[in-house]
Enzyme design. Structure first.
Site, PDB file in Angstrom:
ATOM      1  N   HIS A  55       5.529  -1.143  12.482  1.00  0.00           N
ATOM      2  CA  HIS A  55       4.674  -0.107  13.049  1.00  0.00           C
ATOM      3  C   HIS A  55       5.271   0.318  14.383  1.00  0.00           C
ATOM      4  O   HIS A  55       5.996  -0.447  15.029  1.00  0.00           O
ATOM      5  CB  HIS A  55       3.245  -0.621  13.219  1.00  0.00           C
ATOM      6  CG  HIS A  55       2.492  -0.709  11.924  1.00  0.00           C
ATOM      7  ND1 HIS A  55       1.175  -0.353  11.790  1.00  0.00           N
ATOM      8  CD2 HIS A  55       2.886  -1.096  10.683  1.00  0.00           C
ATOM      9  CE1 HIS A  55       0.782  -0.521  10.546  1.00  0.00           C
ATOM     10  NE2 HIS A  55       1.806  -0.982   9.850  1.00  0.00           N
ATOM     11  N   CYS A  76      -2.745   0.308  12.617  1.00  0.00           N
ATOM     12  CA  CYS A  76      -3.508  -0.928  12.460  1.00  0.00           C
ATOM     13  C   CYS A  76      -4.841  -0.824  13.191  1.00  0.00           C
ATOM     14  O   CYS A  76      -4.855  -0.581  14.409  1.00  0.00           O
ATOM     15  CB  CYS A  76      -2.708  -2.111  13.007  1.00  0.00           C
ATOM     16  SG  CYS A  76      -3.614  -3.669  12.931  1.00  0.00           S
ATOM     17  N   HIS A 106       8.973  -4.144   7.664  1.00  0.00           N
ATOM     18  CA  HIS A 106       7.865  -3.185   7.719  1.00  0.00           C
ATOM     19  C   HIS A 106       7.386  -3.129   9.176  1.00  0.00           C
ATOM     20  O   HIS A 106       6.711  -4.042   9.641  1.00  0.00           O
ATOM     21  CB  HIS A 106       6.756  -3.680   6.786  1.00  0.00           C
ATOM     22  CG  HIS A 106       5.568  -2.778   6.691  1.00  0.00           C
ATOM     23  ND1 HIS A 106       5.076  -2.347   5.480  1.00  0.00           N
ATOM     24  CD2 HIS A 106       4.749  -2.250   7.625  1.00  0.00           C
ATOM     25  CE1 HIS A 106       4.004  -1.586   5.681  1.00  0.00           C
ATOM     26  NE2 HIS A 106       3.795  -1.520   6.988  1.00  0.00           N
ATOM     27  N   ASN A 109       2.595   3.777  10.874  1.00  0.00           N
ATOM     28  CA  ASN A 109       3.825   3.176  10.376  1.00  0.00           C
ATOM     29  C   ASN A 109       5.025   3.976  10.873  1.00  0.00           C
ATOM     30  O   ASN A 109       4.905   5.125  11.314  1.00  0.00           O
ATOM     31  CB  ASN A 109       3.819   3.210   8.847  1.00  0.00           C
ATOM     32  CG  ASN A 109       2.854   2.243   8.229  1.00  0.00           C
ATOM     33  OD1 ASN A 109       3.095   1.052   8.226  1.00  0.00           O
ATOM     34  ND2 ASN A 109       1.746   2.751   7.706  1.00  0.00           N
ATOM     35  N   ARG A 158      -0.889   4.483   0.276  1.00  0.00           N
ATOM     36  CA  ARG A 158      -1.797   3.329   0.381  1.00  0.00           C
ATOM     37  C   ARG A 158      -1.961   2.882   1.835  1.00  0.00           C
ATOM     38  O   ARG A 158      -3.004   3.076   2.444  1.00  0.00           O
ATOM     39  CB  ARG A 158      -1.259   2.170  -0.479  1.00  0.00           C
ATOM     40  CG  ARG A 158      -2.277   1.033  -0.716  1.00  0.00           C
ATOM     41  CD  ARG A 158      -2.409   0.056   0.425  1.00  0.00           C
ATOM     42  NE  ARG A 158      -1.160  -0.633   0.744  1.00  0.00           N
ATOM     43  CZ  ARG A 158      -1.022  -1.459   1.759  1.00  0.00           C
ATOM     44  NH1 ARG A 158      -2.031  -1.715   2.582  1.00  0.00           N
ATOM     45  NH2 ARG A 158       0.165  -2.037   2.011  1.00  0.00           N
ATOM     46  N   ASP A 159      -0.918   2.327   2.419  1.00  0.00           N
ATOM     47  CA  ASP A 159      -1.018   1.810   3.779  1.00  0.00           C
ATOM     48  C   ASP A 159      -1.281   2.930   4.775  1.00  0.00           C
ATOM     49  O   ASP A 159      -1.962   2.736   5.789  1.00  0.00           O
ATOM     50  CB  ASP A 159       0.282   1.074   4.134  1.00  0.00           C
ATOM     51  CG  ASP A 159       0.174   0.257   5.415  1.00  0.00           C
ATOM     52  OD1 ASP A 159      -0.946  -0.121   5.772  1.00  0.00           O
ATOM     53  OD2 ASP A 159       1.206   0.014   6.041  1.00  0.00           O
TER      54      ASP A 159
END
Length: 298
Positions: free
Chosen positions: A207, A238, A205, A247, A13-14
Site C-alpha cells: 500500500h 486500509c 503487495h 493500493n 476485490r481489494d
C-alpha cells in the site's frame, strides 16, 4: 533471472471492498471485463465473505455470473472460511485466496482469533479446495507493521508464510497492510521469507500510505520477486490505518516495469484508460500519477 513480471490485479476485490457507497454489480462486472481485455493473467474478482461484514461484496455470485471470462485469465475470489468456500465452489470458482495476518493483535481485532487459531481454521478450507481441484493463494497481512501492535517480528512473518505454504497454498502474497514499509525492510522481509518458501512462489503487495510502494517493489524485484499485486487507479486503502491511501496503482507500476525493461504482457494505455473510467464511476479523481496525467492531457 526472468524479465517477466506477473502483475496480479486486485482492484475489483481489494480495491472496491472498502468503498462506502455501494458500487453497482454492473459497474464491477464492467471493470473486470475491461481489465480482462488489458492482458492480465490474474484479475481478483470478488470475495465470499459474509455480507454482514463486507456489504460491498454481497453481490459476489451476481458479479461472477455476469463477467465474460477470457481464456488464459484466472479470476480468484477471497474465501475466509468453510462457508465461503462452499459458496465459491457452488459458483464454479477454480481459484481462491485465503488470508491471515502475521500479527496476533490484527487477527484478534478483525477475526476474533489469534494467528494459530486462524491457521487451524484455514487448514481444512485449503485441503477441501485442493481436493476439488481448486488452486489456492495465501495472503499474509501486516508483514511490515500492524496498526494495533506496531512492530511485527520478522520471525512471525516467516512462520505464517511457511505455514500457508505447508498447508498447500501455491503462492504466498506478502502484504504491507498499512503501508509503513521502506525498501530495505521490504527486501529484508522478502529474503527472510524466501528462506522458507521458494522465491518463485512469493508475491509482494504494497500500500502507498507513505509513498513507498514503488520503491519497495523495486527493492523486491532486485531481490528476485517476480509477482506483484496492484490495483487499477490505486483503488482501496486500509480502514485500520489513519490517512491510508490505496493500493499501489497498477498503471504506475506498469510504467516503472516498462522503464526497467521488464515484460508484463499488459497494455499500459488500456489500464490507464480503465483507471480514469473507474475513478469517474466512483465520482473521484484518480489516485495514480499516470491517470492524473492522462486526465490533464485529455
Amino acid at each position: 533471472m526472468s524479465d517477466f513480471v506477473r502483475v496480479v490485479e486486485v482492484g475489483p476485490r481489494d480495491g472496491l471492498q472498502n468503498e462506502h457507497a455501494l458500487v453497482p454489480a454492473a459497474t464491477k462486472i464492467a471493470l473486470i471485463d475491461r481489465l480482462s481485455a488489458c492482458g492480465f493473467q490474474v484479475v481478483e474478482a470478488t470475495s465470499f465473505v459474509s455480507p454482514k461484514w463486507v456489504p460491498q461484496l454481497a453481490d459476489a455470485e451476481d458479479v461472477l455470473a455476469g463477467i465474460q471470462p477470457r481464456e488464459g485469465v484466472a479470476y480468484p475470489v477471497l474465501v475466509p472460511n468453510a462457508k465461503g468456500l462452499e459458496r465459491a465452489l457452488a459458483a464454479g470458482v477454480r481459484h481462491i485466496a485465503v488470508f491471515t495476518a502475521a500479527s496476533d493483535a490484527f487477527n484478534l481485532k478483525n477475526t476474533n482469533i489469534d494467528v494459530n487459531g486462524s491457521l487451524e481454521r484455514l487448514t481444512p478450507v485449503v485441503e477441501q479446495a485442493r481436493a476439488a481441484g481448486v488452486s489456492v493463494r495465501g495472503y499474509v497481512s501486516t508483514v511490515l507493521g500492524c496498526p494495533y501492535q506496531g512492530h511485527v517480528p520478522l520471525g512471525d512473518v516467516v512462520r505464517v508464510a511457511d505455514a500457508l505454504h505447508a498447508m498447500g497454498c501455491e503462492e504466498i502474497s506478502l502484504g504491507d497492510t498499512i503501508g509503513v514499509g521502506t525498501p530495505a525492510k521490504a527486501r529484508e522481509m522478502l529474503l527472510a521469507c524466501a528462506q522458507a518458501v521458494p522465491m518463485a512462489q512469493l508475491a509482494v503487495h504494497f500500500h502507498d500510505t507513505y509513498g513507498q510502494a514503488l520503491a519497495n517493489v523495486l527493492a523486491c524485484l532486485e531481490a528476485g520477486v517476480r509477482v506483484v499485486d496492484s490495483a487499477v487507479g490505486g483503488l482501496g486503502g486500509c480502514p485500520y490505518a489513519k490517512g491510508a491511501s490505496g493500493n499501489l496503482a497498477t498503471e504506475d507500476l506498469l510504467y516503472m516495469l516498462e522503464g526497467l525493461g521488464l515484460r508484463t504482457g499488459i497494455d499500459l494505455q488500456a489500464v490507464t484508460d480503465t483507471a480514469v473510467w473507474i475513478s469517474g464511476e466512483l465520482g473521484r479523481k484518480p489516485a495514480s500519477k499516470l491517470a492524473t496525467v492522462a486526465l490533464a492531457n485529455a
